[in-house]
Design a protein around this motif. Sequence first.
Motif, PDB file in Angstrom:
ATOM      1  N   PHE A   1       1.927   6.910  11.901  1.00 17.53           N
ATOM      2  CA  PHE A   1       2.267   7.960  10.945  1.00 17.53           C
ATOM      3  C   PHE A   1       1.723   9.311  11.417  1.00 17.53           C
ATOM      4  O   PHE A   1       2.399  10.344  11.305  1.00 17.53           O
TER       5      PHE A   1
ATOM      6  N   LEU B   1       7.916   0.960   9.869  1.00 15.36           N
ATOM      7  CA  LEU B   1       6.737   1.633   9.329  1.00 15.36           C
ATOM      8  C   LEU B   1       6.588   1.495   7.822  1.00 15.36           C
ATOM      9  O   LEU B   1       5.486   1.303   7.319  1.00 15.36           O
ATOM     10  N   ALA B   2       7.698   1.620   7.094  1.00 17.72           N
ATOM     11  CA  ALA B   2       7.598   1.669   5.632  1.00 17.72           C
ATOM     12  C   ALA B   2       8.816   1.029   4.988  1.00 17.72           C
ATOM     13  O   ALA B   2       9.905   1.021   5.554  1.00 17.72           O
TER      14      ALA B   2
ATOM     15  N   VAL C   1      -4.401   6.747   1.483  1.00 18.57           N
ATOM     16  CA  VAL C   1      -3.848   5.396   1.375  1.00 18.57           C
ATOM     17  C   VAL C   1      -4.450   4.717   0.149  1.00 18.57           C
ATOM     18  O   VAL C   1      -5.664   4.715  -0.048  1.00 18.57           O
TER      19      VAL C   1
ATOM     20  N   SER D   1       0.853  -1.186   0.000  1.00 16.92           N
ATOM     21  CA  SER D   1       0.000   0.000   0.000  1.00 16.92           C
ATOM     22  C   SER D   1       0.887   1.233   0.000  1.00 16.92           C
ATOM     23  O   SER D   1       2.042   1.200   0.434  1.00 16.92           O
ATOM     24  N   GLN D   2       0.333   2.320  -0.519  1.00 14.42           N
ATOM     25  CA  GLN D   2       1.077   3.572  -0.588  1.00 14.42           C
ATOM     26  C   GLN D   2       0.323   4.658   0.170  1.00 14.42           C
ATOM     27  O   GLN D   2      -0.865   4.881  -0.062  1.00 14.42           O
ATOM     28  N   LEU D   3       1.028   5.314   1.071  1.00 15.69           N
ATOM     29  CA  LEU D   3       0.474   6.385   1.883  1.00 15.69           C
ATOM     30  C   LEU D   3       1.087   7.697   1.407  1.00 15.69           C
ATOM     31  O   LEU D   3       2.304   7.774   1.194  1.00 15.69           O
TER      32      LEU D   3
ATOM     33  N   GLU E   1      -1.076  -3.036   5.530  1.00 21.40           N
ATOM     34  CA  GLU E   1      -1.839  -1.816   5.779  1.00 21.40           C
ATOM     35  C   GLU E   1      -0.984  -0.869   6.628  1.00 21.40           C
ATOM     36  O   GLU E   1      -0.418  -1.285   7.634  1.00 21.40           O
ATOM     37  N   PRO E   2      -0.861   0.389   6.250  1.00 21.10           N
ATOM     38  CA  PRO E   2       0.005   1.293   7.012  1.00 21.10           C
ATOM     39  C   PRO E   2      -0.530   1.548   8.420  1.00 21.10           C
ATOM     40  O   PRO E   2      -1.740   1.568   8.649  1.00 21.10           O
TER      41      PRO E   2
ATOM     42  N   THR F   1       5.781   3.661   1.100  1.00 24.01           N
ATOM     43  CA  THR F   1       5.282   2.366   0.652  1.00 24.01           C
ATOM     44  C   THR F   1       5.396   1.381   1.800  1.00 24.01           C
ATOM     45  O   THR F   1       6.458   1.248   2.410  1.00 24.01           O
ATOM     46  N   CYS F   2       4.297   0.689   2.088  1.00 22.06           N
ATOM     47  CA  CYS F   2       4.230  -0.233   3.218  1.00 22.06           C
ATOM     48  C   CYS F   2       3.914  -1.644   2.733  1.00 22.06           C
ATOM     49  O   CYS F   2       3.174  -1.813   1.755  1.00 22.06           O
TER      50      CYS F   2
END
Length: 289
Positions: A58, A28-29, A74, A4-6, A52-53, A48-49
């Motif tokens: 964060f 975290l990432a 997200v 996933s991308q935050l 799920e971030p 990028t995680c």
Amino acid sequence: MTLSQLSVPLTKDQAYALVDAVSERDDLAVTASAHENEATGEWIFEATCLEEPALAAFAKIARQTLGGDVEFTVEAIDPEINWVAKSLEGLAPVVAGGFFIHGSHDAGKAPSGMQSIQIDAALAFGTGHHETTTGCLEAIDRLLKRRRPHNPIDVGTGTGVLAIALAKRLRIPVLATDIDPVAVTTTAENAQANGVGKFVHALEATGLDHARIIAKAPFDLVVANILAGPLVALAPDMNRLVTKGSSIILSGILLTQAARVVAAYSRLGMVVRFKILKKEWATLVLEKL
């Protein structure tokens, strides 16, 4: 694997400050970066995680770093799509340090006197286009004009581009390590495709305490293009693996982080011989006294 991308739009200074803060954590990432949206002039923080971030974590880091709340977006990353390859399709070749870094679509186009390295887009980091990689290639070129190392190591090798560059220039064994098994496989394949498979020895390793790394020490040239936080953490181990006169090339460092990295290595008897600065990034070349 779930990716996933935050992301969140910020000012340039805020985006880089948040990159620094997130990079200090290794839980975290996978990556944290900042870039400018050229269409709007807005700066974007992205992380990028693997899962799920951890939004609460964060949010806490953002409050501590920026002094207020921000609203992260997200998005899931489709694992069936090679996003790295998709985003890098058609990239022009890069010339740095006497090397011509290109994809297969530009094979055979290296200018006279340039050493060709073919790196196609892959799931591992490092096509030669980023300022940290070109900085390392230029640093390698400058160092090799002054002295010839006999036992180099590339830490955090990614696609293997720097290890391949060393192998092509020196024609000696190069140990190339990475924490990511995909990167290790990619490096071995790229080394073979570039005619230096017998010189580049790819190894999956977390940090520098792997038995094969220790057995091959001391190294007289270390190249580590990773992130500032891990570089600071690795300083004591790196110091144990080099000897007097060894050269250490460090990159993946924002200009705002350079002083902290220099301080960590200076305390261990390493001095900066020169720096290569490109946009927001610094490549440091040190020597062990």
